[in-house]
Write an enzyme that holds these catalytic residues in place. Structure first.
Site, PDB file in Angstrom:
ATOM      1  N   SER A   1       0.911  -1.339   0.002  1.00 31.24           N
ATOM      2  CA  SER A   1      -0.029  -0.014   0.227  1.00 31.24           C
ATOM      3  C   SER A   1       0.804   1.454   0.011  1.00 31.24           C
ATOM      4  CB  SER A   1      -0.761   0.068   1.258  1.00 31.24           C
ATOM      5  OG  SER A   1      -0.238   0.018   2.451  1.00 31.24           O
TER       6      SER A   1
ATOM      7  N   ASP B   1      -3.594   6.362  12.201  1.00 25.11           N
ATOM      8  CA  ASP B   1      -2.718   5.764  10.899  1.00 25.11           C
ATOM      9  C   ASP B   1      -1.300   6.475  10.914  1.00 25.11           C
ATOM     10  OD1 ASP B   1      -1.440   4.589   8.957  1.00 25.11           O
ATOM     11  OD2 ASP B   1      -3.309   4.431   7.808  1.00 25.11           O
TER      12      ASP B   1
ATOM     13  N   HIS C   1       0.605   5.289   6.652  1.00 23.07           N
ATOM     14  CA  HIS C   1       0.327   5.983   5.715  1.00 23.07           C
ATOM     15  C   HIS C   1       0.523   7.322   5.389  1.00 23.07           C
ATOM     16  CE1 HIS C   1      -1.335   1.882   5.653  1.00 23.07           C
ATOM     17  NE2 HIS C   1      -0.843   1.678   4.368  1.00 23.07           N
TER      18      HIS C   1
END
Ligand SMILES: *[C@@H]1O[C@H](CO)[C@@H](O)[C@H](O)[C@H]1NC(C)=O
Ligand SMILES: *[C@@H]1O[C@H](CO)[C@@H](O)[C@H](O)[C@H]1NC(C)=O
Ligand SMILES: *[C@@H]1O[C@H](CO)[C@@H](O)[C@H](O)[C@H]1NC(C)=O
Ligand SMILES: *[C@@H]1O[C@H](CO)[C@@H](O)[C@H](O)[C@H]1NC(C)=O
Length: 428
Positions: A160, A404, A407
């Site tokens: 990702s 998070d 990311h």
């Protein structure tokens, strides 16, 4: 096997705890659960014969030391960065030239990365520009890059974080392409952006371990009981063929602090033959397996290969002198300590990358984005993203619990990774 650096030995327990937090963020992001059941295994067994998997054996596998300079690398138009390590430098606040595009102007950013749309109150994280110590970066020129990619195919392969870089590159390129001439399509693990007038594609292929694994479904990754398959890469690699530029990464999914399970034979076997290995041995052999494929299937006169080093995380503010119990949530400025290095980034994996790509027949350019990204505790999506699961009252009362810190918001840090890709592709 090389011993672990002492920093890891001393802190292996806290290292493991940090990764539990780290992984739980990934779980929040994808709605998955991780499980780690691992033990040790000697190196040789991973190295199965894979002659059958190779379609072109025209490139010898022996390592020959050739400096990148002598090769006259494909795509290179100049050598402006000679003697300059573009990855070593500092962040400068730039209110004028950054960001290079606005979040709402790029329709390709997935809701997991659109921080402003999800209520992020500050924008300073979009305004930092990377300044190498010993030279200037060439400015990213979308028209120029599209001209160079005319009739060509560029592909990102990995997890990702590589997908974030892929989206960033499309956001940087797409303003220079008329609306009617661009399109994006996803089919299984493959996402293809096409610039029709240029007959060019920029693609992303999901393969979080590079080698075959039971986490290969682009949407439903089975992370419980993670298993990678020894020696097997062609299931994925057949989708990489014919690409002119390949940009690989793999890191996040290996980092459980535990051993990896390796499958001999097939996932379809009635009785699976499973062995175990340290993460580093398994990582070395998977990246080595990728490298053998590259050497057999890519041509140094035509192709360019990049490998992005680990993307760091910011799970524990105590690491950068912040309050105990905090993480990237609420952070709005970069870390200033030039030597800062967080616990998510394994120095031994970094060392491995250096040795794996030294003097390979097919040159690999490492996009060494780890150190410069270490400084960017402010650049994560934190809580400002689409949430996979409905948040509980308890979570809502404590935002850092679901932040998070892996990311990155777009526009933001990953645009710089692409400026560095631009620099290394055209001005190596
Ligand atoms: C960008 O590249 C194009 C095509 O090579 C060139 O015509 C143009 O002058 C460049 N723009 C800048 C600002 O350098
Ligand atoms: C488009 O690019 C592909 C390679 O990606 C090439 O094979 C094909 O001939 C090109 N088509 C045109 C019309 O230029
Ligand atoms: C499992 O794989 C290993 C390594 O390839 C091999 O030595 C062993 O014989 C296999 N065991 C079985 C039961 O197939
Ligand atoms: C990446 O850069 C760091 C310093 O920022 C250095 O220690 C490391 O050796 C580099 N790694 C590679 C593979 O070039």
């Amino acid at each position: 096997m090389k011993p672990l650096p002492s920093y890891q030995k001393k802190s292996s327990f806290s290292f493991f705890i940090i990764f539990l937090v780290f992984i739980s963020v990934v779980v929040l992001f994808y709605g998955e659960d991780f499980d780690c059941i691992f033990r040790s295994q000697p190196l040789m067994e991973f190295q199965e014969s894979d002659q059958a998997e190779s379609d072109h054996n025209h490139l010898p596998l022996t390592q020959a030391h050739q400096g990148e300079e002598e090769l006259g690398l494909p795509f290179a138009v100049g050598k402006r960065e000679r003697d300059c390590n573009v990855f070593s430098g500092k962040w400068l606040y730039d209110d004028v030239a950054r960001p290079q595009y606005r979040e709402e102007e790029c329709p390709y950013i997935p809701p997991q990365l659109t921080c402003q749309a999800h209520g992020r109150p500050d924008t300073a994280y979009q305004h930092w520009r990377w300044q190498p110590n010993d030279c200037d970066l060439p400015s990213f020129n979308a028209t120029f890059m599209l001209e160079k990619l005319r009739g060509k195919r560029l592909m990102f392969v990995g997890d990702s974080l590589n997908r974030g870089q892929f989206v960033s590159l499309i956001c940087l390129l797409q303003p220079s392409i008329p609306q009617s001439s661009k399109s994006m399509k996803t089919s299984g693990s493959l996402t293809t952006f096409t610039a029709k007038d240029y007959n060019a594609t920029v693609e992303f292929y999901w393969a979080p371990f590079l080698v075959e694994s039971n986490s290969d479904d682009a949407i439903v990754h089975r992370v419980k009981d993670r298993i990678v398959r020894a020696g097997s890469i062609n299931k994925h690699a057949r989708h990489w063929k014919g690409r002119d530029v390949l940009i690989f990464n793999t890191y996040l999914w290996w980092m459980t602090g535990q051993k990896m399970r390796i499958l001999r034979g097939s996932f379809d076997d009635e009785k699976r033959n499973m062995t175990e290995m340290t993460t580093e041995d398994a990582y070395r052999l998977a990246v080595g397996r990728m490298m053998r494929w590259v050497e057999r299937n890519m041509d140094p006169k035509i192709n360019r290969i990049f490998f992005a080093s680990m993307s760091p995380c910011h799970e524990r503010s105590a690491e950068w002198g912040g309050e105990v119990g905090g993480n990237c949530y609420g952070e709005t400025t970069p870390i200033e300590d030039p030597n800062y290095w967080g616990a998510c980034s394994s120095r031994s994996i970094m060392g491995l990358l250096g040795s794996l790509f030294a003097g390979t027949k097919m040159p690999v350019t490492v996009l060494n984005i780890t150190q410069l990204s270490e400084y960017r505790k402010d650049a994560h999506t934190s809580i400002y993203k689409q949430q996979w699961n409905k948040l509980t009252d308890e979570q809502l009362a404590n935002p850092k619990s679901y932040s998070d810190c892996v990311h990155w918001c777009l526009p933001g840090l990953q645009d710089t990774w692409n400026e560095l890709l631009f620099a290394k592709l055209f001005f190596p």
